[in-house]
Design a protein around this motif. Structure first.
Motif: not given
Length: 262
Positions: A7, A11, A42, A178
């Motif tokens: 993640v 990002v 994201l 998330l």
């Protein structure tokens, strides 16, 4: 998979790409599915502007509800998220009055389904140009490089693809991390291009776990003759899509002119 690190990597990649491109952020179409939910989250985590656009065209009610739930959740969690709703049903219906609908019904239905995706792409790029944003793609690795399950110059028409190196199962892992809404996590994947609730599996004839397995087997050099029963059927389905959609997965062919002809 090291989910948190993946993640953070995506990002950072998104933020660096947008900064280098000197744009304000991203625009993304929200469908109510897992891929657009993960990708939009994201993008939101970059802190850059994010415009989430709902673009219904005779959309199934369940898709609309999930999309709206996800957008509402994103706006609560991230102050950089804005949303818009562009109802494209009238545009789609007007388009149909100006083109021929002659031919086999199955062929016409598929052409119209792809037209829906291309109308949405046009809408995204309109807003991208207006606001200085990049169009973020939502395709995963199985769709983009396995079976080619997307519309060329529709949902395949994007500026960058944040999750295209992730298998569908890995996208779900990110979705859980998330905090993507349960309604989306549990929903059967669907492209929503036919105005009903038919799933991707209904269209393809194989599930994403089966397609992931077949993709791995192909990479290992296996053939259909190496399997039997359902495995053989699933592998054949994967290979049929892989072969017929190769044109989507390679660069546009260019006719190179020999130097002695110039």
């Amino acid at each position: 998979m090291q989910t948190e690190k993946v993640v953070n990597h995506i990002v950072d990649w998104l933020k660096n790409y947008a900064t280098n491109a000197k744009v304000n952020g991203f625009v993304i179409g929200i469908s109510g599915g897992i891929d657009s939910a993960v990708t939009s989250t994201l993008c939101a985590k970059t802190g850059l502007d994010l415009l989430c656009i709902e673009m219904p065209i005779h959309q199934a009610a369940s898709h609309v509800t999930r999309a709206q739930e996800h957008i509402a959740q994103l706006k609560e969690r991230f102050s950089n998220v804005k949303d818009a709703r562009v109802v494209l049903t009238p545009v789609f219906e007007e388009f149909k009055t100006e083109v021929s609908l002659d031919g086999k019904q199955e062929t016409v239905d598929m052409a119209l389904a792809n037209t829906r995706a291309r109308l949405r792409m046009t809408t995204l790029y309109y807003h991208a140009g207006l606001l200085g944003l990049l169009v973020a793609g939502t395709g995963n690795k199985v769709e983009d490089f396995g079976v080619g399950f997307y519309t060329k110059y529709g949902d395949g028409g994007v500026d960058l693809s944040p999750i295209a190196d992730l298998l569908k199962s890995e996208v779900y892992e990110l979705g859980e991390f998330l905090n993507v809404p349960d309604s989306i996590m549990k929903a059967a994947p669907s492209d929503g291009l036919f105005g009903d609730a038919r799933s991707d599996e209904d269209q393809i004839g194989a599930s994403y776990p089966e397609l992931e397995w077949a993709m791995q087997m192909k990479d290992e050099g296996k053939t259909a003759e190496d399997f039997s029963g359902r495995q053989r059927d699933a592998f054949k389905i994967f290979m049929r899509y892989n072969r017929s959609n190769t044109h989507k997965m390679i660069p546009i062919p260019i006719c190179e002119i020999p130097k002695n002809l110039k």
